[in-house]
Design an enzyme around this catalytic site. Structure first.
Site, mmCIF file in Angstrom:
data_model
loop_
_atom_site.group_PDB
_atom_site.id
_atom_site.type_symbol
_atom_site.label_atom_id
_atom_site.label_comp_id
_atom_site.label_asym_id
_atom_site.label_seq_id
_atom_site.Cartn_x
_atom_site.Cartn_y
_atom_site.Cartn_z
ATOM 1 N N LYS A 13 -16.137 -0.878 -3.359
ATOM 2 C CA LYS A 13 -16.918 -2.092 -2.937
ATOM 3 C C LYS A 13 -17.795 -1.824 -1.727
ATOM 4 O O LYS A 13 -18.752 -2.377 -1.501
ATOM 5 C CB LYS A 13 -15.914 -3.324 -2.924
ATOM 6 C CG LYS A 13 -15.152 -3.543 -4.354
ATOM 7 C CD LYS A 13 -14.270 -4.859 -4.332
ATOM 8 C CE LYS A 13 -13.343 -4.776 -3.147
ATOM 9 N NZ LYS A 13 -12.111 -3.909 -3.516
ATOM 10 N N ARG A 88 -10.277 -13.145 -4.148
ATOM 11 C CA ARG A 88 -9.271 -12.275 -4.835
ATOM 12 C C ARG A 88 -8.124 -13.200 -5.466
ATOM 13 O O ARG A 88 -7.403 -12.226 -6.177
ATOM 14 C CB ARG A 88 -8.541 -11.707 -3.737
ATOM 15 C CG ARG A 88 -9.036 -10.160 -3.232
ATOM 16 C CD ARG A 88 -8.241 -9.832 -1.907
ATOM 17 N NE ARG A 88 -8.041 -8.507 -1.860
ATOM 18 C CZ ARG A 88 -8.715 -7.688 -1.128
ATOM 19 N NH1 ARG A 88 -9.790 -8.315 -0.534
ATOM 20 N NH2 ARG A 88 -8.775 -6.398 -0.938
ATOM 21 N N ARG A 127 -8.423 8.542 2.300
ATOM 22 C CA ARG A 127 -9.422 7.775 2.874
ATOM 23 C C ARG A 127 -9.179 7.753 4.408
ATOM 24 O O ARG A 127 -8.143 7.596 4.778
ATOM 25 C CB ARG A 127 -9.534 6.468 2.313
ATOM 26 C CG ARG A 127 -10.333 5.458 3.026
ATOM 27 C CD ARG A 127 -11.212 4.359 2.297
ATOM 28 N NE ARG A 127 -9.914 3.341 2.276
ATOM 29 C CZ ARG A 127 -10.121 2.087 1.391
ATOM 30 N NH1 ARG A 127 -11.313 1.867 0.793
ATOM 31 N NH2 ARG A 127 -8.943 1.046 1.325
ATOM 32 N N ARG A 155 -6.325 3.666 7.632
ATOM 33 C CA ARG A 155 -5.988 2.488 7.715
ATOM 34 C C ARG A 155 -4.397 2.325 7.539
ATOM 35 O O ARG A 155 -3.995 2.976 6.554
ATOM 36 C CB ARG A 155 -6.986 1.663 6.837
ATOM 37 C CG ARG A 155 -7.999 1.183 6.993
ATOM 38 C CD ARG A 155 -9.053 0.616 6.079
ATOM 39 N NE ARG A 155 -8.297 -0.424 5.181
ATOM 40 C CZ ARG A 155 -8.884 -1.143 4.148
ATOM 41 N NH1 ARG A 155 -10.246 -0.865 3.933
ATOM 42 N NH2 ARG A 155 -8.198 -2.043 3.529
ATOM 43 N N ARG A 166 -0.823 -3.089 -3.111
ATOM 44 C CA ARG A 166 -2.178 -3.716 -3.349
ATOM 45 C C ARG A 166 -2.797 -3.773 -4.706
ATOM 46 O O ARG A 166 -3.213 -4.727 -5.158
ATOM 47 C CB ARG A 166 -3.175 -3.305 -2.375
ATOM 48 C CG ARG A 166 -3.035 -3.393 -0.791
ATOM 49 C CD ARG A 166 -3.446 -2.427 0.131
ATOM 50 N NE ARG A 166 -4.905 -2.731 0.193
ATOM 51 C CZ ARG A 166 -5.797 -1.564 0.723
ATOM 52 N NH1 ARG A 166 -5.143 -0.222 0.938
ATOM 53 N NH2 ARG A 166 -7.009 -1.593 0.535
HETATM 54 P P1 AMP Z 1 -9.890 -4.944 2.086
HETATM 55 O O1 AMP Z 1 -10.611 -4.318 3.269
HETATM 56 O O2 AMP Z 1 -10.902 -5.828 1.141
HETATM 57 O O3 AMP Z 1 -9.097 -3.869 1.350
HETATM 58 O O4 AMP Z 1 -8.807 -6.072 2.697
HETATM 59 C C1 AMP Z 1 -7.860 -5.516 3.560
HETATM 60 C C2 AMP Z 1 -6.677 -6.291 3.601
HETATM 61 O O5 AMP Z 1 -7.145 -7.763 4.175
HETATM 62 C C3 AMP Z 1 -6.264 -6.919 2.286
HETATM 63 O O6 AMP Z 1 -5.063 -6.123 1.783
HETATM 64 C C4 AMP Z 1 -5.434 -8.257 2.504
HETATM 65 O O7 AMP Z 1 -4.255 -8.402 3.344
HETATM 66 C C5 AMP Z 1 -6.556 -9.101 3.380
HETATM 67 N N1 AMP Z 1 -7.669 -9.573 2.740
HETATM 68 C C6 AMP Z 1 -8.989 -9.305 2.324
HETATM 69 N N2 AMP Z 1 -9.688 -10.087 1.843
HETATM 70 C C7 AMP Z 1 -8.545 -11.097 1.503
HETATM 71 C C8 AMP Z 1 -8.675 -12.215 0.384
HETATM 72 N N3 AMP Z 1 -9.691 -12.585 -0.290
HETATM 73 N N4 AMP Z 1 -7.533 -12.801 0.196
HETATM 74 C C9 AMP Z 1 -6.506 -12.407 0.801
HETATM 75 N N5 AMP Z 1 -6.292 -11.552 1.829
HETATM 76 C C10 AMP Z 1 -7.514 -10.720 1.966
#
Ligand code: AMP
Length: 209
Positions: A13, A88, A127, A155, A166
Protein backbone atom coordinates in the site's frame (compact mmCIF):
# COMPACT_ATOMS: atom_id res chain seq x y z
CA UNK A 1 -10.33 12.04 -6.26
CA UNK A 2 -10.83 10.37 -2.88
CA UNK A 3 -9.23 6.95 -2.81
CA UNK A 4 -8.73 4.34 -0.10
CA UNK A 5 -6.12 1.57 -0.19
CA UNK A 6 -7.12 -1.57 1.68
CA UNK A 7 -4.88 -4.60 2.02
CA UNK A 8 -3.00 -6.73 4.51
CA UNK A 9 0.20 -5.36 6.06
CA UNK A 10 2.96 -5.69 3.48
CA UNK A 11 0.56 -5.71 0.52
CA UNK A 12 2.44 -2.75 -0.96
CA UNK A 13 0.00 0.00 0.00
CA UNK A 14 2.73 2.48 0.98
CA UNK A 15 4.91 1.68 -2.03
CA UNK A 16 2.04 1.97 -4.48
CA UNK A 17 0.63 5.10 -2.84
CA UNK A 18 3.98 6.86 -3.33
CA UNK A 19 3.94 5.86 -7.02
CA UNK A 20 0.37 7.03 -7.64
CA UNK A 21 0.65 10.40 -5.95
CA UNK A 22 1.92 12.24 -8.99
CA UNK A 23 -1.05 11.07 -11.06
CA UNK A 24 -3.55 11.72 -8.32
CA UNK A 25 -2.14 15.09 -7.24
CA UNK A 26 -3.58 14.61 -3.76
CA UNK A 27 -2.00 14.22 -0.31
CA UNK A 28 -1.05 10.72 0.81
CA UNK A 29 -2.43 10.06 4.27
CA UNK A 30 -0.89 7.04 5.97
CA UNK A 31 -2.09 6.57 9.54
CA UNK A 32 0.89 4.24 10.17
CA UNK A 33 3.31 7.01 9.08
CA UNK A 34 1.43 9.57 11.19
CA UNK A 35 1.63 7.33 14.25
CA UNK A 36 5.33 6.59 13.64
CA UNK A 37 6.04 10.34 13.38
CA UNK A 38 4.17 10.92 16.67
CA UNK A 39 6.16 8.12 18.35
CA UNK A 40 9.42 9.64 17.11
CA UNK A 41 8.39 13.10 18.34
CA UNK A 42 7.42 11.64 21.73
CA UNK A 43 4.00 13.35 21.78
CA UNK A 44 1.22 12.03 24.08
CA UNK A 45 -0.45 10.56 20.97
CA UNK A 46 2.81 8.83 20.06
CA UNK A 47 3.22 7.42 23.57
CA UNK A 48 -0.27 5.97 23.49
CA UNK A 49 0.03 4.61 19.93
CA UNK A 50 3.39 2.97 20.61
CA UNK A 51 1.92 0.67 23.25
CA UNK A 52 -0.29 -0.94 20.60
CA UNK A 53 1.99 -0.65 17.59
CA UNK A 54 4.93 -2.55 19.00
CA UNK A 55 2.65 -5.52 19.70
CA UNK A 56 1.17 -5.37 16.21
CA UNK A 57 -2.23 -4.37 17.65
CA UNK A 58 -4.55 -1.68 16.36
CA UNK A 59 -4.56 1.75 18.00
CA UNK A 60 -8.07 2.33 19.49
CA UNK A 61 -10.67 3.58 17.01
CA UNK A 62 -11.44 6.79 18.91
CA UNK A 63 -7.81 7.91 18.71
CA UNK A 64 -7.36 6.96 15.06
CA UNK A 65 -10.65 8.43 13.89
CA UNK A 66 -9.90 11.76 15.60
CA UNK A 67 -6.50 11.90 13.94
CA UNK A 68 -7.87 11.27 10.45
CA UNK A 69 -10.83 13.62 10.85
CA UNK A 70 -8.43 16.42 11.73
CA UNK A 71 -6.14 15.60 8.83
CA UNK A 72 -8.79 15.41 6.09
CA UNK A 73 -10.25 18.72 7.28
CA UNK A 74 -6.99 20.47 6.27
CA UNK A 75 -7.23 22.67 3.16
CA UNK A 76 -4.84 20.49 1.12
CA UNK A 77 -7.39 17.64 1.29
CA UNK A 78 -10.24 19.69 -0.20
CA UNK A 79 -9.66 18.27 -3.70
CA UNK A 80 -9.11 14.69 -2.58
CA UNK A 81 -6.71 12.37 -0.77
CA UNK A 82 -5.27 8.90 -0.84
CA UNK A 83 -5.89 7.08 2.44
CA UNK A 84 -3.44 4.29 3.16
CA UNK A 85 -4.00 2.12 6.23
CA UNK A 86 -7.30 3.77 7.18
CA UNK A 87 -10.06 2.69 7.62
CA UNK A 88 -9.03 -0.61 9.17
CA UNK A 89 -12.23 -1.42 11.08
CA UNK A 90 -15.94 -1.07 10.34
CA UNK A 91 -16.39 1.72 12.95
CA UNK A 92 -13.54 3.63 11.26
CA UNK A 93 -15.22 3.21 7.84
CA UNK A 94 -18.57 4.34 9.25
CA UNK A 95 -16.97 7.39 10.89
CA UNK A 96 -15.24 8.29 7.63
CA UNK A 97 -18.48 7.97 5.63
CA UNK A 98 -20.26 10.20 8.15
CA UNK A 99 -17.52 12.85 8.13
CA UNK A 100 -17.46 12.99 4.33
CA UNK A 101 -21.24 12.99 4.05
CA UNK A 102 -21.37 16.00 6.37
CA UNK A 103 -19.07 17.77 3.88
CA UNK A 104 -21.20 16.66 0.90
CA UNK A 105 -18.42 14.52 -0.61
CA UNK A 106 -17.74 10.77 -0.89
CA UNK A 107 -15.04 8.17 -1.47
CA UNK A 108 -14.65 7.56 -5.23
CA UNK A 109 -12.75 4.28 -5.16
CA UNK A 110 -11.55 1.63 -2.73
CA UNK A 111 -8.61 -0.34 -4.11
CA UNK A 112 -8.15 -3.69 -2.38
CA UNK A 113 -4.66 -5.13 -2.83
CA UNK A 114 -4.88 -8.92 -2.64
CA UNK A 115 -1.75 -10.79 -1.52
CA UNK A 116 -1.75 -14.31 0.00
CA UNK A 117 -0.66 -14.71 3.64
CA UNK A 118 2.49 -16.78 3.04
CA UNK A 119 3.88 -14.11 0.71
CA UNK A 120 2.96 -11.39 3.22
CA UNK A 121 5.06 -13.02 5.95
CA UNK A 122 8.03 -13.27 3.58
CA UNK A 123 7.65 -9.65 2.46
CA UNK A 124 7.26 -8.23 5.96
CA UNK A 125 10.01 -10.09 7.78
CA UNK A 126 12.52 -9.11 5.05
CA UNK A 127 11.46 -5.46 4.97
CA UNK A 128 14.09 -2.88 5.99
CA UNK A 129 14.08 0.92 5.93
CA UNK A 130 16.96 3.31 5.31
CA UNK A 131 16.57 5.76 8.24
CA UNK A 132 18.33 8.51 6.26
CA UNK A 133 16.11 8.54 3.17
CA UNK A 134 13.01 6.59 4.28
CA UNK A 135 13.51 4.30 1.27
CA UNK A 136 12.15 0.79 1.86
CA UNK A 137 14.15 -2.28 0.80
CA UNK A 138 13.68 -6.04 1.02
CA UNK A 139 16.61 -8.25 1.99
CA UNK A 140 15.80 -10.72 -0.81
CA UNK A 141 13.55 -9.00 -3.35
CA UNK A 142 15.14 -5.53 -3.37
CA UNK A 143 18.39 -5.62 -1.35
CA UNK A 144 19.93 -2.33 -0.23
CA UNK A 145 23.21 -1.31 -1.93
CA UNK A 146 26.44 -1.97 0.00
CA UNK A 147 26.77 1.64 1.24
CA UNK A 148 23.24 1.56 2.68
CA UNK A 149 23.10 -2.06 3.93
CA UNK A 150 24.93 -1.25 7.19
CA UNK A 151 22.38 1.30 8.35
CA UNK A 152 19.00 -0.21 7.40
CA UNK A 153 16.59 -0.86 10.26
CA UNK A 154 13.65 -3.18 10.80
CA UNK A 155 10.32 -1.80 12.00
CA UNK A 156 9.54 -3.09 15.51
CA UNK A 157 6.27 -4.53 14.24
CA UNK A 158 7.88 -6.36 11.31
CA UNK A 159 9.00 -9.37 13.35
CA UNK A 160 7.33 -12.67 12.45
CA UNK A 161 5.31 -12.71 15.68
CA UNK A 162 3.94 -9.16 15.28
CA UNK A 163 3.37 -9.83 11.59
CA UNK A 164 1.17 -12.84 12.37
CA UNK A 165 -0.82 -10.77 14.89
CA UNK A 166 -1.30 -8.01 12.30
CA UNK A 167 -2.38 -10.52 9.65
CA UNK A 168 -4.90 -12.13 12.00
CA UNK A 169 -6.27 -8.67 12.82
CA UNK A 170 -6.53 -7.88 9.14
CA UNK A 171 -8.64 -10.96 8.46
CA UNK A 172 -10.77 -10.41 11.52
CA UNK A 173 -11.31 -6.63 11.45
CA UNK A 174 -10.26 -5.15 8.11
CA UNK A 175 -11.40 -7.79 5.61
CA UNK A 176 -15.08 -7.04 6.51
CA UNK A 177 -14.53 -3.64 4.85
CA UNK A 178 -14.60 -5.40 1.51
CA UNK A 179 -18.35 -6.17 1.70
CA UNK A 180 -18.88 -2.78 3.40
CA UNK A 181 -17.65 -0.93 0.32
CA UNK A 182 -18.44 -3.69 -2.16
CA UNK A 183 -22.13 -3.05 -1.91
CA UNK A 184 -21.70 0.49 -3.20
CA UNK A 185 -19.83 -0.57 -6.35
CA UNK A 186 -16.78 1.55 -5.54
CA UNK A 187 -14.57 -1.37 -4.64
CA UNK A 188 -11.86 -2.49 -7.07
CA UNK A 189 -9.87 -5.65 -6.36
CA UNK A 190 -6.30 -5.58 -7.59
CA UNK A 191 -3.86 -8.49 -7.66
CA UNK A 192 -0.95 -7.35 -5.45
CA UNK A 193 1.36 -10.23 -6.45
CA UNK A 194 4.12 -9.28 -8.87
CA UNK A 195 6.79 -6.64 -9.23
CA UNK A 196 5.99 -3.12 -7.96
CA UNK A 197 5.81 -1.96 -11.62
CA UNK A 198 3.30 -4.67 -12.52
CA UNK A 199 1.09 -3.78 -9.57
CA UNK A 200 1.31 -0.04 -10.37
CA UNK A 201 0.19 -0.71 -13.94
CA UNK A 202 -2.80 -2.73 -12.68
CA UNK A 203 -3.75 0.02 -10.22
CA UNK A 204 -3.54 2.79 -12.82
CA UNK A 205 -5.71 0.79 -15.21
CA UNK A 206 -8.23 -0.14 -12.52
CA UNK A 207 -8.54 3.41 -11.19
CA UNK A 208 -8.66 4.86 -14.70
CA UNK A 209 -5.67 7.16 -14.10
P1 AMP B 1 0.97 0.47 8.95
O1 AMP B 1 2.19 1.28 8.69
O2 AMP B 1 -0.22 0.92 8.15
O3 AMP B 1 1.21 -1.02 8.84
O4 AMP B 1 0.55 0.73 10.49
C1 AMP B 1 1.43 0.41 11.55
C2 AMP B 1 0.66 0.30 12.86
O5 AMP B 1 0.04 1.56 13.16
C3 AMP B 1 -0.48 -0.70 12.87
O6 AMP B 1 -0.04 -2.03 13.11
C4 AMP B 1 -1.33 -0.15 14.02
O7 AMP B 1 -0.76 -0.43 15.28
C5 AMP B 1 -1.23 1.36 13.78
N1 AMP B 1 -2.28 1.81 12.84
C6 AMP B 1 -2.11 2.34 11.59
N2 AMP B 1 -3.30 2.63 11.02
C7 AMP B 1 -4.25 2.27 11.92
C8 AMP B 1 -5.68 2.29 11.92
N3 AMP B 1 -6.36 2.74 10.85
N4 AMP B 1 -6.33 1.84 13.03
C9 AMP B 1 -5.65 1.40 14.10
N5 AMP B 1 -4.31 1.32 14.16
C10 AMP B 1 -3.60 1.76 13.09
Amino acid sequence: MRVIFVGPPGAGKGTQAARLLERLGTPHISTGDMFRAAVKAGTPLGQEAERYMKLGQLVPDAVTIGLVRERIAQPDCAGGFLLDGFPRTTPQAEALEAALQADGVAIDAVAVLDVPDDLIVERITGRRTDPETGRIYHLRFDPPPADVAGRVVQRKDDTEEACRTRLALYHEQTAPLVPFYGDSGRMKRVDGVGTPDEVTARLLATLGL
